[in-house]
Scaffold this active site. Structure first.
Site, PDB file in Angstrom:
ATOM      1  N   TYR A   1       1.062  -1.604   0.347  1.00 35.19           N
ATOM      2  CA  TYR A   1      -0.199   0.087  -0.084  1.00 35.19           C
ATOM      3  C   TYR A   1       0.802   1.375   0.068  1.00 35.19           C
ATOM      4  O   TYR A   1       1.718   1.169   0.563  1.00 35.19           O
ATOM      5  CB  TYR A   1      -0.849   0.024   0.901  1.00 35.19           C
ATOM      6  CG  TYR A   1      -2.438  -0.420   0.763  1.00 35.19           C
ATOM      7  CD1 TYR A   1      -2.885   1.062  -0.051  1.00 35.19           C
ATOM      8  CD2 TYR A   1      -2.936  -0.565   0.517  1.00 35.19           C
ATOM      9  CE1 TYR A   1      -4.445   1.559  -0.784  1.00 35.19           C
ATOM     10  CE2 TYR A   1      -4.549  -1.022   0.206  1.00 35.19           C
ATOM     11  CZ  TYR A   1      -4.394  -0.099  -0.339  1.00 35.19           C
ATOM     12  OH  TYR A   1      -5.883   0.359  -1.063  1.00 35.19           O
TER      13      TYR A   1
ATOM     14  N   ARG B   1      -2.650  -3.923 -18.457  1.00 33.83           N
ATOM     15  CA  ARG B   1      -3.313  -2.982 -18.271  1.00 33.83           C
ATOM     16  C   ARG B   1      -2.891  -2.042 -17.205  1.00 33.83           C
ATOM     17  O   ARG B   1      -2.589  -1.891 -16.510  1.00 33.83           O
ATOM     18  CB  ARG B   1      -4.480  -4.236 -17.473  1.00 33.83           C
ATOM     19  CG  ARG B   1      -5.746  -2.971 -18.062  1.00 33.83           C
ATOM     20  CD  ARG B   1      -6.589  -3.474 -18.589  1.00 33.83           C
ATOM     21  NE  ARG B   1      -6.452  -4.441 -19.926  1.00 33.83           N
ATOM     22  CZ  ARG B   1      -7.130  -4.686 -20.938  1.00 33.83           C
ATOM     23  NH1 ARG B   1      -8.373  -4.427 -20.284  1.00 33.83           N
ATOM     24  NH2 ARG B   1      -6.749  -5.526 -22.354  1.00 33.83           N
TER      25      ARG B   1
END
Ligand SMILES: *Cc1c(COP(=O)(O)O)cnc(C)c1O
Length: 434
Positions: free
Chosen positions: A52, A233
């Site tokens: 994170y 992507r």
């Protein structure tokens, strides 16, 4: 922890293998698709997926950022070098959220902007009435010319002068010709509009030098990383450092366009960036800086020309009668197949040819069963195919169009396609799943 996918989830494992088998045995002509390198796949499957890291390098909300900061900085620096951009944000999750961030940064709800009509080759996020861009903002579409099927810059200028939009988008998703970024910029400056170039489809061609670049003209450039650029992507936003229109549109004191964009991405729209994707973007940008990538981009365009020429020689009508880039649009109407795009796409599937049904300019048919097919060469070029193979594929496509209801002929073409593609493996000795 160390159990492999094959043991823990045979069902998913099997589907991945089946997808691998599908791409190896067919020709992939959807112009927004590509095959990334094993190096890019490895970066995407790395431990960075666990982290994170809300914030930006050196300005994060959590600890343990030493290596995330380093990889994000590498991705940014490589993108800057690759495109010649002043500022880069590599955090957008994908192309649509990247565009949403630009709208969020530059426009107020209800503001006017111009984009290429979707039926003429624009993207959903350029003002379609079912998309946030058309729902929350006032979209003024521009179309292609009825006769030439080309974007008419005089017409774009005329609409801009009349409507005075706050932003104009130069972009394409299903338009087979060049974009003139410098002319768009001139119009934007004349009417005090921001200029957004969304180069998602053609970023690889720009990097490879076979399409004009929006740099150094455009204010903001967005691109997906997974189309001709051949990365994971995702998307990036590039922009100038200074806000050219600050005094006209903004009351706050910050004239920094880069900061406006960055804070729109985070905390404006997104939470934690996808660090494994950032790592894969860094790898893809490194690949795109190599001389081989120029050859690749060049071959994409040569292949598209060869395919277009053979399709037309076989009596297939193309929108604008050809292509300048990586894609082409088949107009099915002259064959009496208007509104039959869905049936044709499905017949192509039966012959292991993957492409997509698409609207053609000024069609009467519904977009759900449109009158065109969109196809392109980025993925087959990655496999190493050249002009001879393009010619063969074009002949197969023409045969499918003329025999789309004949199961025996479709099966015969499927066998021929499988035999041809066997010489161009995509992921030989694939071992990532073992
Ligand atoms: C593909 C594309 C997008 C959207 O990208 P996603 O990753 O599918 O959200 C945006 N703009 C253009 C021009 C595109 O071609």
């Amino acid at each position: 922890m160390m159990t492999h996918i094959k043991e823990i989830d045979p069902e998913t494992h099997d589907l991945i293998l089946q997808e691998l088998n599908r791409i190896e045995n067919g020709v992939e002509l959807i112009p927004s698709e590509n095959f990334v390198s094993r190096a890019v796949l490895q970066a995407m499957g790395s431990v960075f997926t666990n982290k994170y890291s809300e914030g930006y390098p050196k300005r994060r909300y959590y600890g343990g950022q030493e290596f995330v900061d380093a990889i994000e900085k590498i991705a940014i620096d490589r993108a800057k070098k690759l495109f010649g951009a002043e500022h880069v944000n590599v955090q957008p999750y994908s192309g649509s959220p990247a565009n949403q961030a630009v709208f969020f940064a530059l426009l107020n709800l209800g503001d006017k902007f111009m984009g290429l009509d979707m039926s003429c080759g624009g993207h959903l996020t350029h003002g379609s009435p079912v998309n946030f861009s058309g729902i929350q903002y006032k979209a003024i579409p521009y179309a292609v010319d009825k006769d030439t099927e080309l974007i008419d810059m005089d017409e774009v200028r005329k609409i801009a002068l009349k409507e005075r939009p706050k932003m104009i988008i130069s972009s394409l998703t299903a338009y087979p010709r060049k974009l003139y970024f410098e002319e768009f910029q001139e119009i934007c400056e004349e009417v005090d509009a921001y200029h957004l170039s969304d180069i998602s489809h053609i970023a690889g061609l720009i990097v490879g030098g076979v399409h004009d670049s929006p740099f150094p003209f455009t204010d903001v450039v967005t691109t997906t990383s997974h189309k001709t650029l051949r990365g994971p992507r995702g998307a990036i936003i590039m922009c100038k450092k200074e806000d050219r229109l600050h005094d006209k549109y903004h009351s706050h004191t910050d004239k920094n366009l880069a900061r406006l964009i960055d804070s729109a991405v985070f905390p404006g729209l997104q939470g934690g960036p996808h660090d494994h994707t950032t790592a894969a973007k860094a790898v893809a940008f490194e690949e795109a800086m190599k001389p081989e990538f120029k050859d690749y981009a060049n071959q994409i365009v040569k292949n598209a020309k060869a395919m277009a020429d053979e399709l037309m020689a076989q009596g297939v009508k193309l929108v604008t009668d050809g292509t300048d880039n990586h894609l082409m649009l088949i107009d099915l109407r002259p064959k009496g197949l208007g509104g039959k795009g869905k049936q044709l796409q499905s017949a192509m599937d039966k012959a292991n040819i993957t492409l997509n049904k698409n609207s053609v300019p000024f069609q009467e048919a519904s977009p759900f069963n449109p009158s065109g097919l969109r196809l392109g060469t980025p993925a087959v070029t990655t496999r190493g195919m050249k002009e001879d193979e393009m010619k063969f594929i074009a002949q197969c496509i023409a045969k499918v169009i003329d025999n789309y209801k004949d199961k025996a002929i479709l099966e015969k073409i499927r066998k021929e396609i499988m035999e041809m593609v066997g010489a161009f493996p995509i992921y030989p000795d694939f071992t990532m799943l073992e």
